[in-house]
Scaffold this motif. Sequence first.
Motif, PDB file in Angstrom:
ATOM      1  N   MET A 127      62.774  40.815  70.168  1.00  0.00           N
ATOM      2  CA  MET A 127      64.166  41.160  69.866  1.00  0.00           C
ATOM      3  C   MET A 127      64.901  41.466  71.170  1.00  0.00           C
ATOM      4  SD  MET A 127      64.864  40.983  66.609  1.00  0.00           S
ATOM      5  CE  MET A 127      66.104  42.135  66.000  1.00  0.00           C
ATOM      6  N   ARG A 176      61.054  31.569  66.285  1.00  0.00           N
ATOM      7  CA  ARG A 176      61.126  31.561  64.833  1.00  0.00           C
ATOM      8  C   ARG A 176      59.748  31.827  64.233  1.00  0.00           C
ATOM      9  NH1 ARG A 176      64.445  29.773  60.597  1.00  0.00           N
ATOM     10  NH2 ARG A 176      63.489  28.046  59.490  1.00  0.00           N
ATOM     11  N   PHE A 197      63.690  48.105  60.092  1.00  0.00           N
ATOM     12  CA  PHE A 197      64.552  48.931  60.930  1.00  0.00           C
ATOM     13  C   PHE A 197      64.639  50.366  60.434  1.00  0.00           C
ATOM     14  CE2 PHE A 197      65.802  44.609  61.586  1.00  0.00           C
ATOM     15  CZ  PHE A 197      66.098  44.531  62.933  1.00  0.00           C
ATOM     16  N   ASN A 236      68.693  47.766  56.051  1.00  0.00           N
ATOM     17  CA  ASN A 236      69.769  46.793  56.254  1.00  0.00           C
ATOM     18  C   ASN A 236      69.578  45.556  55.390  1.00  0.00           C
ATOM     19  OD1 ASN A 236      67.555  45.902  57.641  1.00  0.00           O
ATOM     20  ND2 ASN A 236      68.597  45.501  59.557  1.00  0.00           N
ATOM     21  N   ASP A 268      64.764  29.507  53.817  1.00  0.00           N
ATOM     22  CA  ASP A 268      65.154  29.156  55.183  1.00  0.00           C
ATOM     23  C   ASP A 268      63.936  28.748  56.007  1.00  0.00           C
ATOM     24  OD1 ASP A 268      67.309  29.093  57.188  1.00  0.00           O
ATOM     25  OD2 ASP A 268      66.061  30.583  58.184  1.00  0.00           O
ATOM     26  N   GLY A 286      73.780  46.050  61.938  1.00  0.00           N
ATOM     27  CA  GLY A 286      72.488  46.116  61.253  1.00  0.00           C
ATOM     28  C   GLY A 286      72.174  44.814  60.539  1.00  0.00           C
ATOM     29  N   THR A 287      73.192  44.225  59.921  1.00  0.00           N
ATOM     30  CA  THR A 287      73.004  42.961  59.220  1.00  0.00           C
ATOM     31  C   THR A 287      72.652  41.854  60.203  1.00  0.00           C
ATOM     32  OG1 THR A 287      74.644  43.704  57.643  1.00  0.00           O
ATOM     33  CG2 THR A 287      74.094  41.373  57.600  1.00  0.00           C
ATOM     34  N   ARG A 297      71.177  42.214  63.038  1.00  0.00           N
ATOM     35  CA  ARG A 297      69.814  42.392  63.546  1.00  0.00           C
ATOM     36  C   ARG A 297      68.794  41.970  62.500  1.00  0.00           C
ATOM     37  NH1 ARG A 297      68.715  47.902  66.032  1.00  0.00           N
ATOM     38  NH2 ARG A 297      70.015  48.631  64.333  1.00  0.00           N
ATOM     39  N   ALA A 298      69.136  42.207  61.209  1.00  0.00           N
ATOM     40  CA  ALA A 298      68.239  41.748  60.146  1.00  0.00           C
ATOM     41  C   ALA A 298      68.111  40.226  60.205  1.00  0.00           C
ATOM     42  CB  ALA A 298      68.765  42.188  58.788  1.00  0.00           C
ATOM     43  N   VAL A 299      69.246  39.560  60.395  1.00  0.00           N
ATOM     44  CA  VAL A 299      69.238  38.094  60.484  1.00  0.00           C
ATOM     45  C   VAL A 299      68.375  37.644  61.662  1.00  0.00           C
ATOM     46  CG1 VAL A 299      70.685  36.115  61.047  1.00  0.00           C
ATOM     47  CG2 VAL A 299      71.436  37.750  59.317  1.00  0.00           C
ATOM     48  N   ASP A 300      68.497  38.343  62.796  1.00  0.00           N
ATOM     49  CA  ASP A 300      67.699  38.012  63.980  1.00  0.00           C
ATOM     50  C   ASP A 300      66.210  38.217  63.723  1.00  0.00           C
ATOM     51  OD1 ASP A 300      69.689  37.241  65.582  1.00  0.00           O
ATOM     52  OD2 ASP A 300      69.746  39.031  66.854  1.00  0.00           O
ATOM     53  N   ALA A 301      65.890  39.378  63.127  1.00  0.00           N
ATOM     54  CA  ALA A 301      64.486  39.714  62.931  1.00  0.00           C
ATOM     55  C   ALA A 301      63.831  38.759  61.936  1.00  0.00           C
ATOM     56  CB  ALA A 301      64.348  41.151  62.450  1.00  0.00           C
ATOM     57  N   LEU A 302      64.621  38.241  60.988  1.00  0.00           N
ATOM     58  CA  LEU A 302      64.074  37.293  60.016  1.00  0.00           C
ATOM     59  C   LEU A 302      64.080  35.880  60.579  1.00  0.00           C
ATOM     60  CD1 LEU A 302      65.854  38.654  56.833  1.00  0.00           C
ATOM     61  CD2 LEU A 302      63.406  38.716  57.269  1.00  0.00           C
ATOM     62  N   ALA A 303      64.644  35.725  61.778  1.00  0.00           N
ATOM     63  CA  ALA A 303      64.710  34.416  62.440  1.00  0.00           C
ATOM     64  C   ALA A 303      65.334  33.371  61.525  1.00  0.00           C
ATOM     65  CB  ALA A 303      63.326  33.980  62.909  1.00  0.00           C
ATOM     66  N   LEU A 304      66.386  33.743  60.823  1.00  0.00           N
ATOM     67  CA  LEU A 304      67.068  32.768  59.961  1.00  0.00           C
ATOM     68  C   LEU A 304      67.758  31.719  60.835  1.00  0.00           C
ATOM     69  CD1 LEU A 304      68.769  35.013  57.243  1.00  0.00           C
ATOM     70  CD2 LEU A 304      66.543  33.900  57.194  1.00  0.00           C
ATOM     71  N   THR A 305      67.835  30.492  60.326  1.00  0.00           N
ATOM     72  CA  THR A 305      68.568  29.465  61.069  1.00  0.00           C
ATOM     73  C   THR A 305      70.041  29.833  61.062  1.00  0.00           C
ATOM     74  OG1 THR A 305      68.794  28.219  59.043  1.00  0.00           O
ATOM     75  CG2 THR A 305      67.018  27.561  60.513  1.00  0.00           C
ATOM     76  N   THR A 348      71.833  28.961  57.736  1.00  0.00           N
ATOM     77  CA  THR A 348      71.636  29.903  56.630  1.00  0.00           C
ATOM     78  C   THR A 348      72.393  31.193  56.901  1.00  0.00           C
ATOM     79  OG1 THR A 348      69.458  28.995  56.245  1.00  0.00           O
ATOM     80  CG2 THR A 348      69.913  31.155  55.300  1.00  0.00           C
ATOM     81  N   ARG A 380      75.061  32.073  54.130  1.00  0.00           N
ATOM     82  CA  ARG A 380      74.676  33.087  53.154  1.00  0.00           C
ATOM     83  C   ARG A 380      75.081  34.498  53.550  1.00  0.00           C
ATOM     84  NH1 ARG A 380      71.622  31.255  48.992  1.00  0.00           N
ATOM     85  NH2 ARG A 380      72.542  33.132  48.138  1.00  0.00           N
ATOM     86  N   VAL A 381      75.310  34.714  54.835  1.00  0.00           N
ATOM     87  CA  VAL A 381      75.558  36.091  55.278  1.00  0.00           C
ATOM     88  C   VAL A 381      76.934  36.247  55.942  1.00  0.00           C
ATOM     89  CG1 VAL A 381      74.695  38.008  56.645  1.00  0.00           C
ATOM     90  CG2 VAL A 381      73.075  36.405  55.616  1.00  0.00           C
TER      91      VAL A 381
END
Lengths: 280, 291
Positions: free
Chosen positions: A78, A106, A116, A120, A136, B174-175, B177-185, B188, B192-193
């Motif tokens: 991160m 990825r 976290f 979130n 995804d 926070g949202t 970072r969630a997207v980053d941590a889930l490694a979403l393309t 998406t 979606r977000v």
Amino acid sequence: MTSADPDCDTILPWPPMEHTPPCCVAAPHIEVTGLSVSYAGAEALRGVTLTIPRGCVTGIVGPSGCGKSTLLAVLNRMTDAIPACRVQGSVRIDRAEILAPDVDLRSLRRRVGLVFQRPNPLPISIADNILVPLRDHGLGDRRARDARLESVLRDVGLWEEVAHRLRRPATALSGGQQQRLCIARCLALQPEIVLMDEPCSALDPMAAEVIEDLIGGLRHRYTVVLVTHNLAQARRVTDHCAVFWHRPGAPSLIEMGPTRQVFEQPADDLTRLYVGGIRG
Amino acid sequence: MPERGAASSSVRPASRADFVLRALAWGGMAVLGAGVCWIVGDVVLRGVRGVSLSFLLDAPARSGRDGGIAPVIVSTAIVIGTCMIVVIPSGVLAAVGLSECLRRGGRTAAVIRLGLDIVAGTPSIAFGLFGHAFFCAFLGLRVSLLSGGLTLACMVLPLFIRLCESALLGVPAGTRRAVDALALTRRTALRRVVLPIAFPGIVSAAVFSLARALAETAALLFTTGYMLRMPGSLLDPGRVLSVHIYDLAMNVPGGDPNAYATALVLLAAVLVIGLVPLRVRRVRADRLVIT
């Protein structure tokens, strides 16, 4: 549960929880060597070397600003998103270097999930919080994804509470439920490692207790790295503990070992003062 | 929280400076409110007699002194429609590029933002000249509704992009970072977000830009002209509401009553369009609870 049983790592990955022997093993899963991190020149972590055993809950404790969260952020890269952040040293997961520039972020972040401090959930429905990441990442067909949705929600004890309102927005859940949903979302991608950055600190004591029990339940199935401020919690749920401190100059690791040993016979004077509640 | 309000006004004695500040703030609001009321009141009082169904549906007569404003309304709708059809998709894409694709706090994004702000602050008459030279003459679209719509699009786009960008930046950290941590393309994440969260803000941006376009006169004098006939195609010249008001008030003796009536129609249109974002927020909020 600090006793070691060498049979444990042969059972991984991810058997059903109840079939796992009550142990965690000293086989290394994550090996950090000489890790230093700085943000725009300010040192956030200096010369950290530690090994995180497979299938255990490893606690990272220490006062604020001593680099706990920074270590966590390095473990799934991160830190890449932070401008002017410099990471030096080596971090190997299953002996493969993850700090190399050609690492596929990825797949790394799928293997190394992160929960976290503040819950979130994505501002979409409860079900979509699990299903959208699965889709995804191209995991499973529709049926398999629906099955996985139910199984991870059961794993975090949320299924009974939300089964009748899966299409409702996730943001309407209570704080504790949201955090469990976030853990479920992380587990849905079948990570090997679950990083948790003070997952209970934004919750009320009742909700925190539920999460704490849940973390205990992840032991053996996942390698859990838990950053916490709460020493009592570290003592209750972790198998191993790493203590970080502001050494003169820069934050660094001062002691690591089995939790009981760290709390009862600390090798370092600072650790003794810290776990005794005298400092920090 | 009524207790808090009561506590701050009754328990703590208001100091002199406090009082002066409050008086100034209220005074400023009163002056501004009075100004707005005067303008709106004037338009309503003088215009209301002229507005009727036949005024909206009839063709004008005697250079607009008599008759209605039907062709003017049609021309306005076509020009604004053309403008928004160009502005909304390209503006949303540009804003996404600016906020999601370029490095945050990077130099490229900063230069682009500065450029947009400068263009947004350019006087509209300059856009009129540009539109006339580029769309009407160079591209051969002549003085037409299409040229006017495209010129307006150029004028409104920077504003729309900046407003959209701030809507996109409203996605909570926070949202993200969630997207980053889930490694979403990125796809998406956007679909979606990010875009659903930003949607009400994008609607507001569109409405604000539309109101700005609706009020524009100078840029259109050069590009759509002031032909007072029902347009037959996009390539016909036409006259929009604001130009009609300008022409009646400045060039047509005895045109004042219909100028006021037209102004009232324009004012009402802006008001109705301005209510759209409120409506959208409400619909979105309902859906969040229902679905």
